[in-house]
Scaffold this motif. Sequence first.
Motif, PDB file in Angstrom:
ATOM      1  N   LEU A  65       0.834  -1.217   0.000  1.00  0.00           N
ATOM      2  CA  LEU A  65       0.000   0.000   0.000  1.00  0.00           C
ATOM      3  C   LEU A  65       0.865   1.262   0.000  1.00  0.00           C
ATOM      4  CD1 LEU A  65      -2.915  -0.936   2.437  1.00  0.00           C
ATOM      5  CD2 LEU A  65      -3.126  -0.384  -0.005  1.00  0.00           C
ATOM      6  N   LYS A  66       1.979   1.217   0.737  1.00  0.00           N
ATOM      7  CA  LYS A  66       2.879   2.373   0.768  1.00  0.00           C
ATOM      8  C   LYS A  66       3.533   2.581  -0.591  1.00  0.00           C
ATOM      9  CE  LYS A  66       4.805   5.787   2.898  1.00  0.00           C
ATOM     10  NZ  LYS A  66       3.980   6.965   3.183  1.00  0.00           N
ATOM     11  N   GLU A  67       3.946   1.487  -1.223  1.00  0.00           N
ATOM     12  CA  GLU A  67       4.540   1.577  -2.559  1.00  0.00           C
ATOM     13  C   GLU A  67       3.541   2.150  -3.559  1.00  0.00           C
ATOM     14  OE1 GLU A  67       7.879   0.578  -3.787  1.00  0.00           O
ATOM     15  OE2 GLU A  67       7.974   1.182  -1.682  1.00  0.00           O
ATOM     16  N   ILE A  68       2.285   1.730  -3.437  1.00  0.00           N
ATOM     17  CA  ILE A  68       1.234   2.236  -4.318  1.00  0.00           C
ATOM     18  C   ILE A  68       1.034   3.735  -4.097  1.00  0.00           C
ATOM     19  CG2 ILE A  68      -1.299   2.171  -4.641  1.00  0.00           C
ATOM     20  CD1 ILE A  68      -1.022  -0.923  -4.243  1.00  0.00           C
ATOM     21  N   SER A  69       1.079   4.170  -2.841  1.00  0.00           N
ATOM     22  CA  SER A  69       0.918   5.602  -2.553  1.00  0.00           C
ATOM     23  C   SER A  69       2.110   6.399  -3.080  1.00  0.00           C
ATOM     24  CB  SER A  69       0.744   5.836  -1.049  1.00  0.00           C
ATOM     25  OG  SER A  69       1.964   5.682  -0.353  1.00  0.00           O
ATOM     26  N   VAL A  84      -4.213   6.841  -3.960  1.00  0.00           N
ATOM     27  CA  VAL A  84      -4.764   6.991  -2.618  1.00  0.00           C
ATOM     28  C   VAL A  84      -5.282   5.645  -2.106  1.00  0.00           C
ATOM     29  CG1 VAL A  84      -6.534   8.184  -1.236  1.00  0.00           C
ATOM     30  CG2 VAL A  84      -5.328   9.414  -3.036  1.00  0.00           C
ATOM     31  N   PHE A  85      -5.646   4.739  -3.004  1.00  0.00           N
ATOM     32  CA  PHE A  85      -6.165   3.421  -2.598  1.00  0.00           C
ATOM     33  C   PHE A  85      -5.802   2.386  -3.656  1.00  0.00           C
ATOM     34  CE2 PHE A  85      -9.547   5.297  -5.170  1.00  0.00           C
ATOM     35  CZ  PHE A  85      -9.882   4.260  -6.032  1.00  0.00           C
ATOM     36  N   CYS A  86      -6.111   1.142  -3.327  1.00  0.00           N
ATOM     37  CA  CYS A  86      -5.898   0.028  -4.258  1.00  0.00           C
ATOM     38  C   CYS A  86      -7.077  -0.924  -4.127  1.00  0.00           C
ATOM     39  CB  CYS A  86      -4.596  -0.695  -3.911  1.00  0.00           C
ATOM     40  SG  CYS A  86      -4.186  -2.078  -5.005  1.00  0.00           S
ATOM     41  N   PHE A 138      -7.658   1.405   1.645  1.00  0.00           N
ATOM     42  CA  PHE A 138      -6.938   2.647   1.886  1.00  0.00           C
ATOM     43  C   PHE A 138      -6.076   2.488   3.133  1.00  0.00           C
ATOM     44  CE2 PHE A 138     -10.817   3.832  -0.221  1.00  0.00           C
ATOM     45  CZ  PHE A 138     -10.635   5.057  -0.854  1.00  0.00           C
ATOM     46  N   LEU A 139      -4.883   3.044   3.134  1.00  0.00           N
ATOM     47  CA  LEU A 139      -4.213   3.301   4.411  1.00  0.00           C
ATOM     48  C   LEU A 139      -5.071   4.300   5.172  1.00  0.00           C
ATOM     49  CD1 LEU A 139      -0.510   3.628   3.218  1.00  0.00           C
ATOM     50  CD2 LEU A 139      -1.398   1.856   4.745  1.00  0.00           C
ATOM     51  N   LEU A 140      -5.195   4.125   6.480  1.00  0.00           N
ATOM     52  CA  LEU A 140      -6.143   4.922   7.268  1.00  0.00           C
ATOM     53  C   LEU A 140      -5.972   6.425   7.032  1.00  0.00           C
ATOM     54  CD1 LEU A 140      -8.325   5.149   9.481  1.00  0.00           C
ATOM     55  CD2 LEU A 140      -6.464   5.219  11.155  1.00  0.00           C
TER      56      LEU A 140
END
Length: 715
Positions: free
Chosen positions: A225-229, A234-236, A281-283
């Motif tokens: 998720l961090k790599e995607i951000s 913003v989400f995956c 989403f990351l919170l």
Amino acid sequence: MHDIPGKLVKLRGQIERITYSEGGFVVAKVKVYNQNNLVTVVGNIPSPSAGSILDMQGEWSSHPKFGPQFKVTECTCSVPASIYGIQKYLQSGLIKGIGPFMAQKIVKEFGERTLDVIEHSAEELLKIEGIGAHRVKMIQQAWQEQKEIRLVILFLQSYDVSTTHATKIYQKYGNESIALVKENPYRLATDITGIGFLTADSIAKRLGIDEKSPMRAEAGILYVLKEISNDGHVFCSQCELIKKSGEILHIDDDILERAVQSLALSNKVVIERLDDVPCVFLLGYYVAETKVATKLTTLRDSQSRIKPIEAESALEWVQQKISITLADKQREAVKAAITEKLLVITGSPGTGKTTIIKAILEILSKNTPKIILTAPTGRAAKRMSETTGREAKTIHRLLEYVNGAFQRNENHPIDCDLLILDEASMVDILLMYHLLRAIPDYATIIIVGDINQLPSVGPGSVLKDIINSKNVTVVQLNEIFRQAQKSMIIVNAHKIINGDYPTIANKAGGDFYFIHEEDTDKAQSIIVQLIKDRIPRYFGYKPLADVQVLTPMHRGVIGTDSLNDALQNALNPRGAELLRGNKRFRLGDKVMQIRNNYDKDVFNGDIGFIERIDTENQMAIVRIDDRIVRYEHNELDELTLSYAVSIHKSQGSEYPVVVIPIFRLHYMMLQRNLVYTGITRGKKLVILVGSPNALSIAINNNKTMERNTWLSKRL
């Protein structure tokens, strides 16, 4: 005679100098016992410094360019025994409070006893002229830290953690480093800048943690998720997240699905159905996006505290006041600013955004007591101040960032009736959230930006999403004004963004030039000559203060790394200096801050000049705009040379002169908005160096990656 390549041998020697150090990989010149010539040693060396003793095991090899090398497979590093080695060790900058001059004095006084004195009877150092009680305390503390760091480094090196990262781990966790890493190595991926999940995972594997453990699955999902951000999303979608995580972790989908649910239960992620597809989403990003949508709607619909003004009368008055006739779109923008609570003004350079802001301020300042101007970077805020004659602050300074948190929020809002935000294309979803939550509902907000520029470095497409929502009043400026039409920089920027090849006249007295050169080595020489000689001679600009090289990439002969070395050697070849790894910082160097440091009030992309080098305390003193910022030796990782910077890093800045290399080897980066952003950074002169074919490729590539955001739909 060197041993046979591939045969393991043991060597002992003393480090003479370190020629390269990055991520734990070191290239050092070593005086090996019983050999006359210095040996080039390469590999992972724990806590290396000039003068240290190395006990090494490895093998000889021959590098095609650099010749014979000793490749280290195992190595221990100890403090030196000889007087010469002790002096080298103390001169290395490892012990704060001891620089080259003081090291000579100490070793001259105590000889071979020097390290024993520092360890056991540091008060004897008071005999040395220039050393007082404060410096003795500083030296003792630094010596003790080095001992403790060495223990941590030796532990972590057995798990292939670099010296650089081991030092950061010690700085974060202190004497608990080893215990905390053993308990949960995955915390390193979130706690330590520069240590990713893959490094943490490697440590975990060596510590015997089961690869199917829930701890590993959850850490891996957070990593993905961090790599995607980092790519701006913003989400995956949950399906894509499970797939990507599985490719990295090599564990079953059902374990990963349980891990996602566990992360949701512990409020580390949020799962939301978007168009009937479960998305994760990351919170922090979920909170930011939903709250930005809610707050923008509230701002738009709330009652303004600004007294109503008759728009047509105000327009006529302001045109006389600033002696200008506004075009139709400019009139529309000014009228909207008077009547709307929330407004977006977007347009390219030369379309009159600055004139509009001036007109709005002239009108609204008559009955608006609290007006605030803000921008995402120091340079953008400074430029806003210069063009309006009013104070403008960075968003971080406006929100009073202290000790890791913004002090301004909904409970302690900014006192503000009108806020104008410039360079809004640079603002990511998290920063927009923090800004909006500190603005009272009654405030009028005017958002100004160029939608054609590169999107924000952080996640989100805030400006684009607000415009695309069609729920906020937007004025799109598209007319280039007569004065701007005289500038080929502006004319060509508009041609490029419209997909047309720029006009290349290369006439004397012009402001836009293209130097055709297909060879990258020759191009580097041309760029150095342009900045050192030709631009100052023919145009009168100062090489350091006025000229900025902008390049699409970091690697390669015409990337930032190589160009910075070449330009430093050409423009600032001598002077007091500090070494940090393979970086060499000299008095007078042009440098850039490469990550946000809220404690120092300096931010990613801020550029300054080294005004003083304190070799005794191993400190660089840097002037950034109107501020002096001090960097300890271990903080120099936050700086890089900035004779050349990436186009991405240049957003929000303007320079009198911009030089841009453009080649086919930049293929992955050749995009229309990248070249457009680079060109529009130049105010007076733009020079492209490279391949016309590469420029054509960039202009024809208008495929900007769509980011996963939901702000437009939420609005």
